[in-house]
Design a protein around this motif. Structure first.
Motif, PDB file in Angstrom:
ATOM      1  N   TRP A 115       0.940  -1.361  -0.069  1.00 53.73           N
ATOM      2  CA  TRP A 115       0.059  -0.229  -0.009  1.00 53.73           C
ATOM      3  C   TRP A 115       1.010   1.211  -0.071  1.00 53.73           C
ATOM      4  N   GLY A 116       2.076   1.187  -0.087  1.00 52.16           N
ATOM      5  CA  GLY A 116       2.998   2.419  -0.425  1.00 52.16           C
ATOM      6  C   GLY A 116       3.644   2.659   1.152  1.00 52.16           C
ATOM      7  N   GLY A 117       3.357   1.973   1.930  1.00 53.00           N
ATOM      8  CA  GLY A 117       3.813   2.170   3.286  1.00 53.00           C
ATOM      9  C   GLY A 117       5.285   1.342   3.590  1.00 53.00           C
ATOM     10  N   TYR A 118       5.950   1.478   4.630  1.00 60.41           N
ATOM     11  CA  TYR A 118       7.091   0.783   5.247  1.00 60.41           C
ATOM     12  C   TYR A 118       6.901   0.199   6.481  1.00 60.41           C
ATOM     13  N   ARG A 119       7.048  -1.181   6.724  1.00 57.73           N
ATOM     14  CA  ARG A 119       6.802  -1.688   7.942  1.00 57.73           C
ATOM     15  C   ARG A 119       8.445  -2.539   8.511  1.00 57.73           C
ATOM     16  N   ALA A 120       8.035  -2.650   9.544  1.00 59.37           N
ATOM     17  CA  ALA A 120       9.143  -3.477  10.508  1.00 59.37           C
ATOM     18  C   ALA A 120       8.473  -4.277  11.494  1.00 59.37           C
ATOM     19  N   GLY A 121       8.994  -5.335  11.719  1.00 54.16           N
ATOM     20  CA  GLY A 121       8.283  -6.425  12.602  1.00 54.16           C
ATOM     21  C   GLY A 121       9.309  -7.312  13.666  1.00 54.16           C
ATOM     22  N   PHE A 122       8.750  -7.595  14.733  1.00 54.06           N
ATOM     23  CA  PHE A 122       9.379  -8.120  15.813  1.00 54.06           C
ATOM     24  C   PHE A 122       8.655  -9.207  16.623  1.00 54.06           C
ATOM     25  N   VAL A 123       9.135 -10.106  17.241  1.00 53.00           N
ATOM     26  CA  VAL A 123       8.435 -10.997  18.298  1.00 53.00           C
ATOM     27  C   VAL A 123       9.293 -10.964  19.495  1.00 53.00           C
ATOM     28  N   GLY A 124       8.683 -11.181  20.601  1.00 54.59           N
ATOM     29  CA  GLY A 124       9.401 -11.029  21.910  1.00 54.59           C
ATOM     30  C   GLY A 124       8.634 -12.144  23.017  1.00 54.59           C
ATOM     31  N   VAL A 173       4.886  -7.708  17.208  1.00 52.31           N
ATOM     32  CA  VAL A 173       4.762  -6.205  16.870  1.00 52.31           C
ATOM     33  C   VAL A 173       5.195  -5.973  15.425  1.00 52.31           C
ATOM     34  N   GLU A 174       4.288  -5.326  14.739  1.00 48.11           N
ATOM     35  CA  GLU A 174       4.374  -4.792  13.380  1.00 48.11           C
ATOM     36  C   GLU A 174       4.209  -3.241  13.530  1.00 48.11           C
ATOM     37  N   GLY A 175       5.233  -2.625  12.933  1.00 44.26           N
ATOM     38  CA  GLY A 175       4.962  -1.182  12.965  1.00 44.26           C
ATOM     39  C   GLY A 175       4.767  -0.581  11.660  1.00 44.26           C
ATOM     40  N   ILE A 176       4.195   0.552  11.339  1.00 42.97           N
ATOM     41  CA  ILE A 176       4.083   1.385  10.092  1.00 42.97           C
ATOM     42  C   ILE A 176       5.026   2.451  10.265  1.00 42.97           C
TER      43      ILE A 176
END
Length: 191
Positions: free
Chosen positions: A149-158, A186-189
């Motif tokens: 969708w034109g965004g940028y994401r990053a993800g983590f688990v903990g 956690v997925e962030g935009i």
């Protein structure tokens, strides 16, 4: 409450201090690409597993300098959901989370220890049931990149574990049920 909490956390996350190349991210709870789940042994025979349906927050990080990352999350404790209405009512009571008196729990990071291969320990202060104590979250960076969708994401688990009594939770279900495990996705935009 939901909109107020989300607005406050988005504003707070945008004020996190950043490293030279760090970017700010808002946790994607609207798209349900993040979760906070809990697991507690039930008398040593099985497990009670549940989640918090409402939380918000953000993080600031640069994958090349993970040690500078910052995280801030607030949880609506009344959104606890173990898929059993009567048990949830009890878990929200004074015996456990006392949500009438403490409607929010929070986590704010204090430091990050990089372990290599995308693994790290996220240290911070967890406030739960009106008590604030340090916790260490064993975490892993999953990845980052463009979304469709034109965004940028990053993800983590903990994951972290702590004793219920450390947070002034008075109900004693015996030694097998003395600790709770929290699992985070956690997925962030990027903002």
């Amino acid at each position: 409450m939901k909109k107020t909490l989300a607005t406050a956390l988005i504003s707070a996350s945008l004020m996190l201090p950043m490293g030279a190349n760090a970017a700010d991210y808002v946790i994607d709870t609207q798209g349900a690409h993040a979760s906070i789940q809990f697991k507690v042994s039930h008398l040593g025979y099985s497990f009670v597993v549940g989640r918090f349906n409402e939380f918000a927050g953000g993080f600031s990080f640069d994958s090349k300098h993970m040690g500078d990352a910052k995280v801030n999350v607030t949880i609506n404790t009344a959104s606890l959901d173990s898929n059993h209405a009567e048990r949830d009512k009890h878990l929200r009571s004074e015996d456990f989370l006392n949500v009438a008196k403490h409607p929010e729990a929070s986590f704010k990071s204090t430091s990050v220890k990089e372990l290599g291969d995308g693994k790290f320990v996220l240290n911070g202060n967890l406030t739960l049931n009106g008590v604030t104590k340090p916790v260490a979250i064993d975490a892993k960076f999953i990845g980052e990149g463009q979304d469709p969708w034109g965004g940028y994401r990053a993800g983590f688990v903990g994951q972290t574990e702590f004793a219920l009594k450390d947070y002034d939770i008075k109900m004693d279900l015996g030694p097998a049920s003395s600790h709770v495990t929290l699992d985070f996705v956690v997925e962030g935009i990027r903002q």
